[in-house]
Write an enzyme that holds these catalytic residues in place. Structure first.
Site, PDB file in Angstrom:
ATOM      1  N   LYS A  14       0.864  -1.397   0.059  1.00 37.48           N
ATOM      2  CA  LYS A  14       0.230  -0.045  -0.009  1.00 37.48           C
ATOM      3  C   LYS A  14       0.838   1.232   0.053  1.00 37.48           C
ATOM      4  CE  LYS A  14      -2.246  -0.948   3.438  1.00 37.48           C
ATOM      5  NZ  LYS A  14      -3.056  -0.849   4.791  1.00 37.48           N
ATOM      6  N   ARG A  89     -12.246   2.206   8.575  1.00 38.68           N
ATOM      7  CA  ARG A  89     -11.815   0.944   9.035  1.00 38.68           C
ATOM      8  C   ARG A  89     -13.175   0.079   9.485  1.00 38.68           C
ATOM      9  NH1 ARG A  89      -7.064   1.305  12.420  1.00 38.68           N
ATOM     10  NH2 ARG A  89      -8.000   0.031  13.855  1.00 38.68           N
ATOM     11  N   ARG A 123      10.514 -10.379   7.003  1.00 37.09           N
ATOM     12  CA  ARG A 123      10.908  -9.044   6.957  1.00 37.09           C
ATOM     13  C   ARG A 123      12.099  -9.072   8.208  1.00 37.09           C
ATOM     14  NH1 ARG A 123       5.591  -5.023   7.131  1.00 37.09           N
ATOM     15  NH2 ARG A 123       5.370  -6.108   9.275  1.00 37.09           N
ATOM     16  N   ARG A 156      11.078  -7.965  13.696  1.00 37.17           N
ATOM     17  CA  ARG A 156      10.156  -6.835  14.313  1.00 37.17           C
ATOM     18  C   ARG A 156       9.442  -7.420  15.538  1.00 37.17           C
ATOM     19  NH1 ARG A 156       9.268  -2.046  11.448  1.00 37.17           N
ATOM     20  NH2 ARG A 156      10.240  -2.288   9.423  1.00 37.17           N
ATOM     21  N   ARG A 167      -3.644 -10.089  13.657  1.00 39.57           N
ATOM     22  CA  ARG A 167      -3.929  -8.903  12.947  1.00 39.57           C
ATOM     23  C   ARG A 167      -4.533  -9.319  11.360  1.00 39.57           C
ATOM     24  NH1 ARG A 167       1.739  -7.640  13.958  1.00 39.57           N
ATOM     25  NH2 ARG A 167       2.522  -8.237  11.931  1.00 39.57           N
TER      26      ARG A 167
END
Ligand SMILES: [Zn+2]
Length: 215
Positions: A14, A89, A123, A156, A167
């Site tokens: 995004k 949202r 990541r 992370r 999530r």
């Protein structure tokens, strides 16, 4: 004036697509995530609140998001329009948004959950200088070490499988109904986000009737 909403799960690109779209079309890029990160970095009261929520692997509450977006849009610095990421949202926010801002289109970056898992769990971050790495697309030359400063690469804190599962569940629970509402109003352009970033960008522009992106 062009007003777009961009939607997609984390890891769908995004931020990148927003940036490419905003660059030559003079659109103001509004990222709810960036606004929150600014607050965390600058140790504001809101930042401390956000930090606690994220550390628990949860999403920031709808009311907080709504206030931040309203404040941001009231600055009216978007003469040619905007592309907003991270809002709305829920259905209530989506309805409010449609009525208030006369949206021109919703860009949906479509990425299957299994690809999100692959991308997010790849990541890495340098524990010393903060440089971002990705074991799929941007590997360090020496395994586990930062190319710039030699620091140790770590995941992370919120990129654990448990936090990601939470999530994704929250994302689908909230965002799928919003997409449905937008689809009902024929606003949504769904783009396959597995393609490379330039292909994704050109597809978005073709679908929205915008001039082609010139790299
Ligand atoms: Zn480093």
């Amino acid at each position: 004036m062009r007003k777009y909403v961009i939607m997609g799960v984390q890891g769908s690109g995004k931020g990148t697509q927003c940036g490419l779209l905003a660059a030559d079309l003079d659109l103001v890029q509004i990222s709810v995530g960036d606004i929150f990160r600014w607050h965390v970095k600058n140790h504001t009261k809101l930042g401390a609140q956000v930090k606690r929520i994220v550390a628990a692997g949860e999403l920031v509450g709808d009311d907080l998001v709504e206030n931040v977006v309203r404040d941001r849009l009231q600055q009216h610095d978007w003469n040619y329009g905007f592309v907003i990421d991270g809002f709305p949202r829920n259905r209530k926010q989506a309805e409010f948004f449609l009525e208030s801002y006369d949206i021109d289109g919703v860009i949906h970056l479509d990425l299957p959950d299994e690809e999100v898992w692959r991308r997010v769990l790849a990541r890495r971050l340098c524990s010393r200088c903060g440089m971002d790495y990705n074991l799929i697309a941007h590997r360090p030359s020496v395994e586990g070490r930062c190319d710039v400063c030699g620091g140790e690469l770590v995941s992370r804190a919120d990129d654990t499988p448990d936090a990601l599962a939470t999530r994704l569940r929250e994302y689908h629970g909230k965002i799928d109904p919003v997409l449905e509402l937008f689809r009902g109003k024929e606003f949504v352009t769904s783009v396959d986000a597995r393609a490379d970033k330039i292909t994704v960008q050109q597809t978005i522009r073709t679908r929205l009737g915008l001039p082609a992106y010139v790299p």
